[in-house]
Every structure is written in C-alpha cells, then in structure tokens.
Design a protein around this motif. Structure first.
Motif, PDB file in Angstrom:
ATOM      1  N   ARG B 573       0.973  -1.289  -0.055  1.00  0.00           N
ATOM      2  CA  ARG B 573       0.125   0.100   0.037  1.00  0.00           C
ATOM      3  C   ARG B 573       0.947   1.154  -0.031  1.00  0.00           C
ATOM      4  O   ARG B 573       2.025   1.549   0.795  1.00  0.00           O
ATOM      5  N   GLU B 576      -3.214   5.730  -0.239  1.00  0.00           N
ATOM      6  CA  GLU B 576      -4.743   4.940  -0.546  1.00  0.00           C
ATOM      7  C   GLU B 576      -4.620   4.036  -1.610  1.00  0.00           C
ATOM      8  O   GLU B 576      -5.626   3.616  -2.022  1.00  0.00           O
ATOM      9  N   GLU B 577      -3.432   4.008  -2.249  1.00  0.00           N
ATOM     10  CA  GLU B 577      -3.424   3.102  -3.425  1.00  0.00           C
ATOM     11  C   GLU B 577      -2.800   1.802  -3.149  1.00  0.00           C
ATOM     12  O   GLU B 577      -1.958   1.605  -2.176  1.00  0.00           O
ATOM     13  N   TYR B 578      -3.376   0.903  -3.797  1.00  0.00           N
ATOM     14  CA  TYR B 578      -2.766  -0.679  -3.627  1.00  0.00           C
ATOM     15  C   TYR B 578      -2.003  -1.143  -4.741  1.00  0.00           C
ATOM     16  O   TYR B 578      -2.428  -0.845  -6.211  1.00  0.00           O
ATOM     17  N   TYR B 579      -0.869  -1.678  -4.694  1.00  0.00           N
ATOM     18  CA  TYR B 579      -0.300  -2.313  -5.939  1.00  0.00           C
ATOM     19  C   TYR B 579       0.265  -3.835  -5.615  1.00  0.00           C
ATOM     20  O   TYR B 579      -0.008  -4.165  -4.360  1.00  0.00           O
ATOM     21  N   ARG B 619       5.799   6.329  -4.219  1.00  0.00           N
ATOM     22  CA  ARG B 619       4.880   7.390  -4.056  1.00  0.00           C
ATOM     23  C   ARG B 619       5.115   8.305  -5.074  1.00  0.00           C
ATOM     24  O   ARG B 619       4.283   9.110  -5.325  1.00  0.00           O
ATOM     25  N   PHE B 622       4.314   7.431  -8.820  1.00  0.00           N
ATOM     26  CA  PHE B 622       3.008   7.454  -9.168  1.00  0.00           C
ATOM     27  C   PHE B 622       2.478   8.595  -8.894  1.00  0.00           C
ATOM     28  O   PHE B 622       1.103   8.637  -8.820  1.00  0.00           O
ATOM     29  N   ILE B 624       1.708  10.094  -5.947  1.00  0.00           N
ATOM     30  CA  ILE B 624       0.810   9.641  -4.743  1.00  0.00           C
ATOM     31  C   ILE B 624       0.641  10.726  -3.747  1.00  0.00           C
ATOM     32  O   ILE B 624       2.085  11.537  -3.219  1.00  0.00           O
ATOM     33  N   ALA B 675      -4.240  -5.297 -13.951  1.00  0.00           N
ATOM     34  CA  ALA B 675      -4.738  -4.868 -12.691  1.00  0.00           C
ATOM     35  C   ALA B 675      -5.277  -6.133 -12.122  1.00  0.00           C
ATOM     36  O   ALA B 675      -5.448  -7.262 -12.935  1.00  0.00           O
ATOM     37  N   ASP B 682     -11.988  -3.827  -4.356  1.00  0.00           N
ATOM     38  CA  ASP B 682     -11.083  -2.706  -4.913  1.00  0.00           C
ATOM     39  C   ASP B 682     -10.034  -3.170  -6.134  1.00  0.00           C
ATOM     40  O   ASP B 682     -10.044  -4.369  -6.251  1.00  0.00           O
ATOM     41  N   ALA B 684      -6.185  -3.558  -7.515  1.00  0.00           N
ATOM     42  CA  ALA B 684      -4.863  -3.317  -7.344  1.00  0.00           C
ATOM     43  C   ALA B 684      -3.881  -3.283  -8.545  1.00  0.00           C
ATOM     44  O   ALA B 684      -4.464  -3.950  -9.382  1.00  0.00           O
TER      45      ALA B 684
END
Lengths: 120, 705
Positions: B573, B576-579, B619, B622, B624, B675, B682, B684
C-alpha cells in the motif's frame, strides 16, 4: 561453515596431496607436520582436521584426544588417515573422538568426498 | 586437478630424504639389532614410501615398500628377528626403489621379484601366512550396480548413539545426505526428548525413520552412515518387494462394496458408517499401543510403497485425450474467478475472527491453489513442439541466401503456456530471419575472417524462476554500434548530444521508427520490424534485449512469464493506493527507518548486508499525495539488471493475483502490467518490475544530464 581445513602429516608429500586437492576445490588449507605443530596452529578458523596417525612428537590419536579436550573444539569434525592394516587403530581413533577415516593410500576424490560430506 | 607432475615432484623430493634415512636406520640396526627406535624409524619411512608412492602413481614402489613394511611390522611386534637376511633384503629393496624412481630405465625388472621371494621365504619360515601383498592398495571392490531406473522403497531406521556429537558428527546432515538419494519421508522420533531441565544439550535424544524411495542400492544407503554405522542402531530394509504382484493376485473386494452390490445397504448408510469408523492408527494411539510418530512412520511407508507401485500401473494405462483449447481457456477463466472469490472470503474471514470460517477459508485456499496449478498446468506445452517449424525456416532461408547455417536448439523440454508459444511464433521467426539475413556472413567472408564456413544459430530456452528465457544467438559479424547510433541520429530518435552506453545504443533497434522500408539492405541493419517484435513480446508481458560482440556474434534474449493468467503477488500500500509486486521478483522486505532515511538524504540508497541498494519511492513514481510514514517498508526485487528496492507505506501480504488486462488506453503506461481485483472488491495495479526500473533509471539519467 568454515572452509578452512587443517592437514596434519609428517610426510610433506602426503600433506601436499591433501592440500592440492582441497585447494583446487576452493578450500583453505593449513598444514601441520605433527600433533604438537597442529595444536599450536589450531584456532577457531579451522572447520575440520585431517590427521595422519603415525607421527613423531605427538601421534594422531593423542592429537584427537587433545583437541576433544578443548571445549571449543568438542564438535569439530576430525578425520584420521589410516592404512587398511590398522583396523584396531580405527577403533581407538573413534573412541578418542574421531569423526571418520580415510583409508590410505587414497585418491584425491576420496578426500574431497569425505570433506564435502562432513563440511556440509 | 593440479598437474600430477607437480605432485609427483613433491614425492620425488620427499623420497630423496626418506631413502637415505631408511638406509641409515637399516645400517644402524645391523649394529644394534632389535633397537625399537630404529625399527620404528625404518617402519615409518617404509610406511610413507608405500602410502605416497601409490597415491602418486608409483605402484611398484608402493608394493615393494608395502611388503617390507609388513616384515618390519612383524619385527616391531617381536614376531620376527631383524637378522642379516632381512636387513640385506631391505637394503636391496631400498636400492631398487631408488632405481625405480630416479633411473627407471636401468632398474632391473626382476629386482622386485627377487626381493619379494626372499622376504616371503623369511615370513614363511616363521609359519606366518604369506604377506598381504596381493591386497595392497589401489584395489577397489565395486558392488554390482543395481539395475538402473528400478526404484525401491527402503525403511531406514537410524538411531545414533546419544553421545554422537562428541565425535564431531552432525546426525541431521546424514539424514539430509540420505534425502539426496531419492524421495524421502522423514519421521523424527522425539518421544525420548526430556523436559528442558533434564535436557543435556550435548546429547542427542532424537532418532529417525526414513522412508526412502530410490534407484540406488542398499550399498549406497549404507555408505551414508559409514563413519557411524558401528555405534549406531541402523537397519535398512527393503519394504516394497512383492507388494505389487500381491495386489494383483488377490483383488479382494471390501466388505462394503459387496454389501452395497447386493443391495443390503445404501450408499449413504455405508458412507455414514465409514465416517463414524475410526482409523486403526487413531485407535492404537488412543489405547496407548503406539505413539503418533510410530503410526505416522508406518503410514508414510505404506504411501511410499503404493506410489512406487502406481507408476508401473499407470504406464500401462496412460493415455491422453484431446480437448479443444477453448474449453481449457474457459476453465482457466473460471479458476481465476474462483481465486478472486476465495481471496474475498479470506479477507472476510480474517475480519470476522471466526475460527470456523477461517478454517473453511484456509481449506478452500488450499484447494483453489491446487486447482489453479493444475488448470494452468494443463495448458503448459514443451516449447520444443514448435522447434521443428523454426528448423525448417532456417534451412530454407539459408539455402535461399547461399549461406551454410547449422541450427542448434537447447531446452526443448522447457514448458510454456500454449497461448504464449503460439504468439511467439511470429517474433521468433522474425528474429531468426534477421540472424540469417544480417548476422551470419557469406561463407567467403567467414573464411577470410578466420571463422568456420558453417555459421551457427542457437535457439535456447530455459526456465529461470517464474520466467522462461529464450535466446537466439549467432556467431556472425555482430552489430555495428556506431552505425546504429548514426542511424538513430539520422532518424531523429536521439538528439545529437545524448551520451548513451553501448547497451542502450544496441537496444535502440527496438524503437519504432528506427528503420524504414528502403533500408532493408542496410549493412548493419537489424532494425527491420524489430519494434513490432518488441510489441509482440511486451503484449505477452515479456521483455527483450540485445547484446553483441563485434565479429563474435549477437544474442537476443526474450524473457517471458511462465503463465499469463494468475500469479502469486505481494500486495503493498502507498497512501490510499494498492499495488501488487509479482512474488517471483521479490527477494525480501526490509524497513527503512527514519535514521537511514536521514543518512540517505537525497540519495536513494539503503544499506543491505554490507552493500548499498538503490531504491525507488513508488509514492513519487506514481505521484501519490500525502506524506510517507516515519518508517517505510522497502520491497527488494530482482530486476534484470540488479537488485532494486521499492519503498512503500505498508506491506500487506501475499495474495493470488488474477491478472486483468488494462484497457487499450493504458497500453502505453510503462511499469504497470495489469490490474487485479482485491478481496474487498477494490482494484490493485500490478507492477511490471523491469520496465518500471528501467523507466526510472532513464529518467534519472536524463535528470542528471
């Protein structure tokens, strides 16, 4: 695991046979010419000892007993070189604390086999 | 192996000292008969001559020394007198050894026999058996080898003595050595381990049962324990003999089957009865007649025996069926959906903290894992199935071009997803064509360059972790770096001022617009359609790279993921984004403390076991928003060039990842390969490690300029 091996033999050619073989396989080798010499050179860098039995000053059995007497070398692999006629010596050596043996005369591959087995 | 001659020299030198020493001791012994010190000196010299002689290849020297040694061993033990005859023989023996070593041509060939017969006369006089000369060194008794390929199941019970550690032996290493002989099931018997206060750390309380399935004979098993066999309790028993045939002879039916067939009980009743029935092992353990370890050990043996019996049966009945590829694709899709469902269930289970639900979820996870591997395995085909086509291409094209080209293939057994293999066809043919067209020279040109007239193209495939690497290499003229650079300049791919490494220049051939149609015959050109090849490979989530040595040839390496549909991933994480980072690329995770961050300052390096590893902040990459936490996590990944870290806020955990392709619009986004849908519904993004690292590096490079 340490890759340093001490070879103890009063015969320089036998010592070299062991050293050449092991150095070729990437091991470090410390040579000692008898038991006394070996005890003087033994330190924590040594991962294994290969010793002849029949030597002046201090013979192999005495050497094994001496090494086993030191707490820091209690579990050190020690291999003795014996001849086929020394069956009783083999027993005596085991009792003194030897890990195993290599029968003389030996081939380089045999030494390497035993070293790889014990230094895994 | 070091030069034997060098070793022999060591022996020559030593013998030069030993022989005079021997002579001296023998002569003194004439004056002081029976002196134990002198006898011992003689014995030692002979002993060394024997041992070293045989080792360094002087068999005759060794044999003679052995016989003399045997005689002096008797003298030492007081069984034989060191009289003149013996000393005489010994001195002659010494001379003969000297001659054998330093002037072998002059050595009397029958000399040894004369000494030998004299010695034997001496020994026989004393009523002693003839010397053991015949069994002297160098002999090797080889057990008749077991018929190859026949696998047997052995039960090896190894109970070392309690004080085994005191001889420097590690019993566990012996068990591991055993495991190298074949398939093993190891049961450690820990029943004897006492409570901690009674435990002597220098004693061994554990012993082992090993069920070993191997094609090696009993001798090989015994060899493992050679140094400890005498003190240990060691039994090696073959446990599979006759098992197979017995089963075939009496196909006895079970009671339930018979009752069912007669209609006396229904299927449901039978099932219920069987379920309520306890297994023998459980009963025995319950009434204390066997320990759980003993039962487990016996069960393992049973299983191993059954499994060796099975392949035998299977080989008779094995057959295959053809299934339309579309059906397989549907199956894989469904498995993908199942995996997503299972991931959601796992998430809910962990939130609810309900043990029943968790156990169902874990059970389902195990099943879906297995189902996934099986379903994907169905589509795996050896790449060698398509090698035939390529051979043909090479043969036809080289004939057409008047070149003599030999094609070598390696790794035909490497398995790849069937769809991948099909889609590889065009790019690989293109690459081969290029090698033949531009890489390998005409026979005349090769001859004048001092190369064999026949050129070689090698097509090799190998699996490496989660990837398959396919390479096409030739021994042609290689690529002209300067020409490629000049051409890239001409076509406006790079500005005049760029300073590129040789590798970067070579890889320009994959850039769109590198070559144009009218330049097909360009001398160094390989660029025809290479951008298309690259696109094809990248569509398969693979990567492509070229290396070249002038006059030595070029190599194009294609790296492809093993499967297209589902991967194991590590979820992380950032804000708030997941990868998802493909787990096959992940080496480890480490923490980046604020102190290390301070030390690193602007530099992006993290200390890892005595070296510094560069890291990338996802961060920043991308864009963020928000601040990074005080302690960041760094996921170490193996990119194609080196190890690189990805700094993230949190590492969430391992997860099966069903890859969903991104829409057409996002095709061009570098560093993202697709993805996936997370447990909570959600999305990722899946990180494409190599392109991402490459992109960031190039950016830094441009920034630094």
């Amino acid at each position: 695991m340490s890759r340093t091996i001490m070879t103890v033999d009063d015969s320089a050619s036998a010592r070299q046979m062991v050293s050449f073989t092991l150095q070729d396989a990437g091991y470090e080798v410390i040579e000692a010419k008898d038991g006394q010499d070996a005890l003087g050179k033994l330190d924590s860098s040594v991962g294994m000892v290969i010793t002849d039995l029949n030597m002046p000053q201090m013979d192999g059995i005495e050497l094994i007993k001496n090494i086993r007497g030191k707490p820091e070398f209690k579990f050190l692999p020690i291999v003795m070189l014996t001849t086929e006629s020394q069956e009783d010596k083999k027993k005596e050596g085991k009792q003194a604390g030897a890990t195993g043996w290599i029968v003389k005369p030996f081939k380089p591959a045999q030494i390497l086999g035993v070293v790889q087995k014990l230094l895994k | 192996m070091t030069d034997m001659a060098q070793m022999q020299q060591a022996f020559y030198n030593e013998a030069k000292e030993l022989l005079p020493e021997l002579e001296e001791a023998l002569l003194e012994l004439e004056h002081y008969p029976g002196n134990p010190d002198l006898v011992h000196r003689v014995f030692r010299a002979l002993h060394t001559l024997k041992g070293s002689g045989i080792m360094f290849g002087f068999q005759e020297v060794g044999d003679l020394a052995h016989e003399l040694e045997t005689a002096f061993d008797r003298v030492r033990n007081g069984e034989l007198e060191a009289n003149k005859t013996l000393l005489d023989a010994a001195l002659r023996g010494k001379d003969h050894i000297h001659a054998l070593l330093y002037s072998p041509d002059d050595a009397d060939p029958s000399g040894a026999d004369a000494i030998r017969s004299r010695l034997q006369g001496l020994l026989a006089d004393k009523g002693a058996p003839a010397s053991q000369a015949d069994s002297s060194g160098g002999e090797e008794v080889n057990e008749a080898p077991e018929a190859e390929g026949v696998r047997h199941v052995y039960r090896v019970r190894f109970r070392p003595p309690r004080d085994i550690f005191a001889t420097g032996t590690d019993p566990l290493s012996l068990v591991r050595e055993l495991a190298e002989l074949g398939d093993t099931y190891v049961i450690a018997h820990t029943e004897d381990v006492p409570w901690l206060e009674d435990l002597d750390p220098e004693s061994l309380y554990v012993w082992w049962d090993v069920i070993l399935t191997t094609d090696q004979g009993e001798e090989a098993i015994r060899d493992v324990f050679i140094f400890v066999e005498e003190e240990s309790e060691l039994t090696i028993e073959s446990v599979d003999q006759g098992e197979v045939s017995k089963e075939e002879e009496e196909p006895s039916r079970k009671l339930g089957e018979i009752l069912l067939e007669r209609g006396d009980v229904s299927q449901e009743d039978l099932q219920r009865a069987l379920e309520s029935q306890k297994r023998l092992g459980e009963i025995l353990v319950e009434i204390g007649m066997a320990s759980p370890e003993q039962v487990q050990s016996a069960l393992a043996e049973q299983q191993a025996v059954q499994q060796t019996a099975k392949p035998k049966k299977e080989s008779e009945t094995e057959s295959s069926i053809r299934v339309p590829a579309g059906k397989l694709d549907r199956l894989v899709n469904l498995v993908g959906e199942l995996v997503i469902g299972q991931t959601r269930l796992a998430q809910v289970a962990s939130e609810k903290d309900d043990p029943t639900l968790s156990s169902i979820s874990e059970e389902l996870e195990r099943l879906s894992d297995e189902l996934r591997d099986n379903a994907l395995g169905l589509r795996m085909t050896p790449i060698g199935s398509s090698f035939g086509t390529y051979r043909r291409v090479v043969r036809d094209l080289s004939a057409q071009k008047g070149k003599d080209i030999h094609m070598v293939t390696q790794g035909a057994e490497t398995e790849l997803d069937k769809t991948v293999i099909e889609q590889l066809n065009d790019p690989l043919i293109h690459l081969l064509r290029n090698s033949i067209d531009h890489g390998i020279e005409d026979p005349q040109e090769r001859r004048s360059a001092g190369k064999p007239e026949q050129g070689t193209v090698t097509l090799a495939a190998e699996q490496s972790g989660g990837n398959v690497i396919i390479s096409i290499s030739d021994d042609g003229r290689g690529m002209d770096v300067e020409a490629i650079r000049a051409k890239a300049l001409r076509n406006g791919l790079i500005p005049e001022s760029t300073d590129l490494s040789e590798k970067q220049i070579l890889n320009l051939i994959f850039e769109p617009g590198f070559s144009t149609a009218e330049e097909i015959t360009d001398i160094s050109g390989r660029g025809v359609g290479m951008d298309v090849v690259k696109q094809n490979i990248e569509a398969l989530r693979g990567s492509i790279e070229v290396t070249s040595e002038p006059e030595q040839g070029s190599r194009i390496t294609v790296c492809l993921p093993l499967t297209l549909a589902i991967i194991d991933g590590l979820q992380v994480r950032v804000g708030e984004e997941y990868y998802i980072v493909p787990l096959s690329a992940v080496n480890e995770c480490v923490e980046l403390t604020s102190e290390e961050k301070r030390k690193a300052r602007a530099g992006r390096l993290i200390p890892l076991r005595e070296s510094l590893v560069p890291f990338i902040r996802l961060r920043e990459v991308f864009s963020i928003e928000g601040e990074a936490p005080a302690i960041e996590q760094v996921v170490m990944v193996a990119s194609r060039q080196n190890t690189v870290g990805f700094a993230v806020d949190e590492v969430i955990g391992q997860q099966q990842t069903v890859i969903k392709n991104l829409g057409r619009v996002y095709r061009q986004v570098k560093g993202i390969s697709g993805a996936t849908i997370k447990g909570d519904g959600d999305i990722a993004l899946i990180i494409d490690v190599d392109p991402l690292v490459q992109e960031v590096q190039e950016e830094e490079y441009r920034g630094a300029k």
